[in-house]
Every structure is written in structure tokens, then in C-alpha cells.
Scaffold this motif. Structure first.
Motif, mmCIF file in Angstrom:
data_model
loop_
_atom_site.group_PDB
_atom_site.id
_atom_site.type_symbol
_atom_site.label_atom_id
_atom_site.label_comp_id
_atom_site.label_asym_id
_atom_site.label_seq_id
_atom_site.Cartn_x
_atom_site.Cartn_y
_atom_site.Cartn_z
ATOM 1 N N HIS A 1 -20.813 -117.526 87.591
ATOM 2 C CA HIS A 1 -21.659 -117.238 88.894
ATOM 3 C C HIS A 1 -21.633 -116.022 89.119
ATOM 4 O O HIS A 1 -21.680 -116.183 90.098
ATOM 5 N N MET A 2 -21.645 -115.213 89.253
ATOM 6 C CA MET A 2 -21.213 -113.778 89.997
ATOM 7 C C MET A 2 -21.200 -112.444 88.854
ATOM 8 O O MET A 2 -21.816 -112.000 87.644
ATOM 9 N N SER A 3 -21.608 -111.922 89.945
ATOM 10 C CA SER A 3 -22.048 -109.911 89.352
ATOM 11 C C SER A 3 -21.016 -109.198 88.661
ATOM 12 O O SER A 3 -21.082 -108.213 87.810
ATOM 13 N N TYR A 4 -19.711 -109.962 88.549
ATOM 14 C CA TYR A 4 -18.943 -109.296 88.498
ATOM 15 C C TYR A 4 -18.723 -109.378 87.195
ATOM 16 O O TYR A 4 -18.450 -110.999 87.015
ATOM 17 N N SER A 5 -16.984 -109.077 86.095
ATOM 18 C CA SER A 5 -16.175 -109.972 84.858
ATOM 19 C C SER A 5 -15.689 -111.015 85.560
ATOM 20 O O SER A 5 -14.929 -111.962 84.747
ATOM 21 N N CYS A 6 -14.336 -110.156 86.499
ATOM 22 C CA CYS A 6 -13.701 -110.961 86.936
ATOM 23 C C CYS A 6 -13.213 -110.534 88.424
ATOM 24 O O CYS A 6 -14.179 -110.175 89.644
ATOM 25 N N CYS A 7 -12.634 -111.721 89.266
ATOM 26 C CA CYS A 7 -12.528 -111.914 90.745
ATOM 27 C C CYS A 7 -10.867 -112.961 91.074
ATOM 28 O O CYS A 7 -10.557 -113.331 90.548
ATOM 29 N N GLY A 8 -10.345 -111.666 91.742
ATOM 30 C CA GLY A 8 -9.109 -112.453 92.304
ATOM 31 C C GLY A 8 -9.289 -112.609 93.506
ATOM 32 O O GLY A 8 -9.896 -111.701 94.420
ATOM 33 N N ILE A 9 -8.635 -113.937 93.900
ATOM 34 C CA ILE A 9 -8.036 -114.592 95.668
ATOM 35 C C ILE A 9 -7.408 -114.235 95.505
ATOM 36 O O ILE A 9 -6.053 -114.719 94.631
ATOM 37 N N ILE A 10 -6.856 -113.431 96.353
ATOM 38 C CA ILE A 10 -4.688 -113.776 97.343
ATOM 39 C C ILE A 10 -4.980 -114.876 97.741
ATOM 40 O O ILE A 10 -5.283 -115.416 98.626
ATOM 41 N N LYS A 11 -3.402 -114.551 97.499
ATOM 42 C CA LYS A 11 -3.282 -116.355 98.727
ATOM 43 C C LYS A 11 -3.192 -115.716 99.524
ATOM 44 O O LYS A 11 -1.744 -114.647 100.481
ATOM 45 N N SER A 12 -2.932 -117.138 100.471
ATOM 46 C CA SER A 12 -2.331 -116.797 102.156
ATOM 47 C C SER A 12 -0.837 -116.518 102.455
ATOM 48 O O SER A 12 -0.603 -118.500 101.931
ATOM 49 N N VAL A 13 -0.066 -116.167 102.469
ATOM 50 C CA VAL A 13 0.982 -116.718 102.634
ATOM 51 C C VAL A 13 1.637 -117.340 104.101
ATOM 52 O O VAL A 13 3.006 -117.259 104.478
ATOM 53 N N GLU B 1 -17.598 -121.098 98.670
ATOM 54 C CA GLU B 1 -16.662 -122.183 97.799
ATOM 55 C C GLU B 1 -15.431 -122.541 97.236
ATOM 56 O O GLU B 1 -15.159 -123.546 96.961
ATOM 57 N N PHE B 2 -14.507 -121.839 97.695
ATOM 58 C CA PHE B 2 -13.290 -121.862 97.667
ATOM 59 C C PHE B 2 -12.447 -121.918 99.150
ATOM 60 O O PHE B 2 -11.531 -121.912 98.886
ATOM 61 N N GLY B 3 -13.011 -121.999 99.939
ATOM 62 C CA GLY B 3 -12.467 -122.167 100.941
ATOM 63 C C GLY B 3 -11.565 -120.752 101.222
ATOM 64 O O GLY B 3 -10.826 -121.362 101.977
ATOM 65 N N VAL B 4 -11.860 -119.666 101.287
ATOM 66 C CA VAL B 4 -11.327 -118.707 101.268
ATOM 67 C C VAL B 4 -11.489 -118.515 103.159
ATOM 68 O O VAL B 4 -12.852 -117.900 103.727
ATOM 69 N N ALA B 5 -10.706 -118.128 103.517
ATOM 70 C CA ALA B 5 -10.188 -117.261 105.779
ATOM 71 C C ALA B 5 -10.937 -116.064 105.310
ATOM 72 O O ALA B 5 -11.746 -116.122 106.402
ATOM 73 N N GLU B 6 -10.645 -115.127 104.938
ATOM 74 C CA GLU B 6 -10.646 -113.437 104.946
ATOM 75 C C GLU B 6 -11.709 -113.568 103.590
ATOM 76 O O GLU B 6 -11.486 -113.790 102.958
ATOM 77 N N THR B 7 -12.998 -112.600 103.819
ATOM 78 C CA THR B 7 -13.818 -111.612 102.750
ATOM 79 C C THR B 7 -12.353 -110.884 102.327
ATOM 80 O O THR B 7 -12.315 -110.270 100.697
ATOM 81 N N ASN B 8 -11.000 -109.797 102.857
ATOM 82 C CA ASN B 8 -10.463 -109.389 103.064
ATOM 83 C C ASN B 8 -9.339 -109.495 101.603
ATOM 84 O O ASN B 8 -8.684 -109.483 100.648
ATOM 85 N N PHE B 9 -9.279 -111.612 101.973
ATOM 86 C CA PHE B 9 -8.706 -112.059 100.209
ATOM 87 C C PHE B 9 -8.844 -112.190 98.604
ATOM 88 O O PHE B 9 -9.140 -112.649 98.009
ATOM 89 N N ILE B 10 -10.551 -111.460 98.930
ATOM 90 C CA ILE B 10 -11.261 -111.614 97.930
ATOM 91 C C ILE B 10 -11.622 -110.171 97.408
ATOM 92 O O ILE B 10 -12.261 -109.686 97.486
ATOM 93 N N LYS B 11 -10.936 -110.207 95.838
ATOM 94 C CA LYS B 11 -11.226 -108.825 95.123
ATOM 95 C C LYS B 11 -11.768 -109.015 93.984
ATOM 96 O O LYS B 11 -11.187 -109.277 92.639
ATOM 97 N N PRO B 12 -12.919 -108.441 93.876
ATOM 98 C CA PRO B 12 -13.833 -108.217 92.839
ATOM 99 C C PRO B 12 -13.796 -107.186 91.518
ATOM 100 O O PRO B 12 -13.571 -106.201 92.175
ATOM 101 N N GLY B 13 -14.842 -107.778 90.319
ATOM 102 C CA GLY B 13 -14.161 -106.720 89.632
ATOM 103 C C GLY B 13 -12.876 -106.603 88.818
ATOM 104 O O GLY B 13 -11.759 -106.805 89.130
ATOM 105 N N VAL B 14 -12.990 -106.331 87.863
ATOM 106 C CA VAL B 14 -11.642 -106.044 86.841
ATOM 107 C C VAL B 14 -11.029 -104.449 87.337
ATOM 108 O O VAL B 14 -9.743 -105.264 87.304
ATOM 109 N N GLY B 15 -11.151 -103.575 87.963
ATOM 110 C CA GLY B 15 -10.635 -103.091 88.985
ATOM 111 C C GLY B 15 -9.325 -103.568 89.898
ATOM 112 O O GLY B 15 -7.966 -103.217 89.661
ATOM 113 N N GLU B 16 -10.370 -104.172 90.620
ATOM 114 C CA GLU B 16 -9.586 -104.523 92.255
ATOM 115 C C GLU B 16 -8.623 -105.662 91.933
ATOM 116 O O GLU B 16 -7.515 -105.933 91.995
ATOM 117 N N THR B 17 -9.324 -106.706 90.442
ATOM 118 C CA THR B 17 -8.625 -108.051 89.937
ATOM 119 C C THR B 17 -6.786 -107.608 89.263
ATOM 120 O O THR B 17 -5.874 -108.066 89.672
#
Length: 395
Positions: free
Chosen positions: A378-390, A321-337
């Protein structure tokens, strides 16, 4: 040897396998601000080595092929407002944390009995390991050894640390512990590492992971699956024994060494490690019955303990949905965000709702750094952080 063989056969044991470790392993350095009876870090002290890099430099290096374990982020120095938020969140979540620690501890007793040794995954898993150890001691009068060792995505677990633990505790079941789950990447690294230890050394290890919170639904024992703020996720070293993230570089770590880390003694005046642990563990007695009841309910329903990896499915949807190149750029959950906001270059933060009481510090950090926060329920987490591609290939 013949007498031993005859005795074993009399007992109905047809054969016994002896495994000899010829490898020399260095002794662990005495580092960290935890009490020695709470945790022993199996780490090499790299405090004198300049390893920190600016966030933008480190991000560019990692996205260009460098590994995150080769350098360290500069430790975040929280503002007075953020410290107040930590204190408020600790007060709010200490009961939830105490029950989660109690529930997972009770589950481990049902799974393995008292003869376990805790092996927490430094550094996020260390506070969880300390809480489990304390619960077992306070509630069940059990003295369980607890070591904290390094595991690194893309490089594996510290084999020397596991060999050290096995030599000292050959009869105990090694139980791996982490704080929470995200996508489940570390869970997979752990399984691969245990298979490698068996192949190389003949060591049969239980690769199951125990956590306080399992929003990713990929752990084998957990205290809760609710995604809430575990305060040890948001203050880095000053709530994790003054220890840095772990480091693995061939020019710093020899064949006989443990993986490395820095001991930030200079932050001792701001160290909240003991406050965090003492606050949560002081509530163990009051949550004991609830924890035992929750564990018994889970134990009676094996299906409820089985990992479903629902979190990983949610991440794949977010990637599309967000066009993220790699799943490593997605960090789910309160701790990871939280970690994304403290250590990385965030693109956007997704939250299930703006009035979620567990996300006050997330929204504060996002505001401080000028990072947009979008509602995404629409996710099982409270939040999720998406890292910017530098490298600019994501915007």
C-alpha cells in the motif's frame, strides 16, 4: 548611463536592475572521474581529510544531534555477486533510463528552451545531469553547461556555487537536477534556498526540480514516476565519478569555499562511472521518438506534471502503522532504500512484492545484513527502508 537608459526606454524597458557580487569565491578543484565536458564539480577537494566513521558510530552521532554532512560513511565495497547484479540491472534498466532521461530532457526544452544551465545536486543528481546533457547534445546538437553542486538537508544549498554559475551564465535559466525523489525533503530545501538567494543577493532562480524518476510525485519535470533501480544509487562513488557525499564543516569550509567532498582516486580500478553513462547514452537514438512522444503528452496535460506529494502521504501512513518516531527514519524508494542498506542501521525493509524485478539487489543486501523484508503493497514506492533507533526508543 543616460544613453543606456534612453535606449532601454526606446525598446519599452522602463528600468533595469544591476546586481553586483562583491564576494570572492574560490575556483573549483578539478575532481571526479567524469569527462570535463560532461560535468564540472563545484566542490572543494577534501581527499586528504579523515572523515569516514563506522556506520554504527555515525548513526549514533546523527541520532544524538550530529549532522550527516559532518562525516562520511565508509564506502561500501561490493561483493562479486553484487557487481554481477549491478551489471544485470544495468542491462535490464538501461532502456528505461535512456527513455526517462530523454523524456525529462524534452520536457525541459519545452519549458525553458535551449538556454539552460544544468545544476545537478551532488552526488545522486550528478549522473542524471550528465545523461540529460548528453541527450541534448546527441539528439539536439545542443551544448548545455552542467555543474554539480552541494545541497544539504538542514543546512541549505551551496550559495557560492550558485553565485559562480550565475556569474558565468547570467542569461541562462538554472535548472536543478536530481536522480529521483523520495519524501521530497530536498525539493523543499531547494525552494527555501532559492528564496534565500533572492533575499540575500537579488537572484531570481527557478526552484523547479527535474528528475529521472519521481515516485514521490513531488518533482516539476520527470522522466517517469515508476520506482525502479537507477544503478547509480547502489554503488556509491564507483558509479558517481568517484566522489563522496558532500561535507560542510566550519573547520574545513571557509566563507569563500564551495562545500567539500572527497575524490576516491584509490577506487579508480573499480570505477564503473563511464560504463554506466556510456551504456545508457548509447540507447538515446533508439528511444528518441518514444521520449518525445511521452514529453509531448505530459506537456499537453499540465495537470499530470503538477506535484501531488502522494509519496509524503504514504510515508505518514507508514509512520503511524509502524510506530516510527521521526519521518527522517523512513527512506522511501529504491534509491533511498539502497542507501539505508549501504550506509545506515536498518530496522526493516518494506517491499511491494518479493518478485519485483527492480528489488533483487535490495533483497540481496537485506539478506547480507540480516535485515527482515516485509511485504507492504500500500504505497506509491516499490520499497521503503526504516532506520533502527540506536537509542532504543523505537523497538
Amino acid at each position: 548611463m543616460a544613453e543606456l537608459r534612453n535606449a532601454l526606454q526606446t525598446l519599452g524597458i522602463p528600468r533595469i536592475h544591476l546586481v553586483f557580487f562583491s564576494k570572492t569565491i574560490a575556483q573549483p578543484d578539478p575532481i571526479g572521474s567524469y569527462k570535463s565536458e560532461d560535468a564540472v564539480f563545484l566542490l572543494k577537494d577534501l581527499s586528504g581529510v579523515p572523515l569516514e566513521r563506522k556506520t554504527e558510530e555515525r548513526e549514533a552521532s546523527m541520532q544524538s544531534g550530529g549532522h550527516y554532512s559532518e562525516s562520511l560513511p565508509i564506502e561500501y565495497e561490493p561483493t562479486p555477486e553484487y557487481i554481477r547484479l549491478f551489471e544485470a540491472s544495468l542491462e535490464q534498466s538501461s532502456g528505461i533510463l535512456a527513455q526517462a532521461a530523454g523524456t525529462v530532457s524534452e520536457l525541459l526544452l519545452r519549458k525553458h528552451g535551449p538556454d539552460i544551465v544544468l545544476a545537478s545536486l551532488a552526488r545522486g543528481g550528478t549522473p542524471a545531469g550528465v545523461l540529460i546533457k548528453r541527450y541534448l547534445k546527441q539528439v539536439h546538437r545542443l551544448e548545455v553547461p552542467h555543474y554539480s553542486l552541494s545541497i544539504i538537508r538542514g543546512k541549505g544549498i551551496d550559495e557560492n556555487a550558485l553565485l559562480y554559475i550565475r556569474r558565468l551564465h547570467p542569461e541562462r535559466t538554472v535548472q536543478f537536477v536530481d536522480g529521483w525523489t523520495g519524501k521530497g525533503a530536498i525539493r523543499k530545501v531547494l525552494s527555501e534556498a532559492c528564496a534565500e538567494m533572492r533575499r540575500k543577493y537579488g537572484l531570481k532562480l527557478n526552484d523547479e526540480l527535474a528528475v529521472l524518476a519521481d515516485p514521490g510525485r513531488c518533482a516539476d519535470a520527470f522522466g517517469t514516476r515508476e520506482d525502479f533501480l537507477i544503478p547509480s544509487a547502489c554503488l556509491n562513488s564507483t558509479v558517481s565519478g568517484l566522489i563522496s557525499r558532500t561535507v560542510l564543516r566550519s573547520d574545513l569550509i571557509g566563507e569563500e569555499d564551495f562545500h567539500g567532498a572527497k575524490y576516491y582516486r584509490q577506487y579508480s580500478g573499480s570505477d564503473l562511472t563511464a560504463r554506466f553513462i556510456d551504456t545508457v547514452s548509447s540507447r538515446f537514438e533508439e528511444v528518441r521518438e518514444e521520449a518525445q512522444s511521452a514529453a509531448e503528452k505530459l506537456w499537453a496535460s499540465p495537470e499530470s506534471l503538477r506535484p501531488t506529494w502522494q509519496g509524503l502521504e504514504d510515508i505518514q501512513t507508514i509512520q503511524d502503522e509502524f510506530g516510527v518516531a521521526e519521518t527522517n527514519f523512513i527512506k522511501p524508494g529504491v534509491g533511498e532504500t539502497t542507501r539505508v542498506l549501504l550506509r545506515r542501521v536498518p530496522r526493516v525493509i518494506l517491499v511491494d512484492r518479493l518478485d519485483n524485478p527492480h528489488l533483487k539487489h535490495i533483497l540481496l543486501l537485506a539478506k547480507e545484513r540480516g535485515v527482515p523484508a516485509e511485504i507492504y503493497p500500500h504505497m506509491s514506492y516499490s520499497c521503503c527502508g526504516i532506520i533502527k533507533s540506536v537509542k532504543g526508543d523505537q523497538e
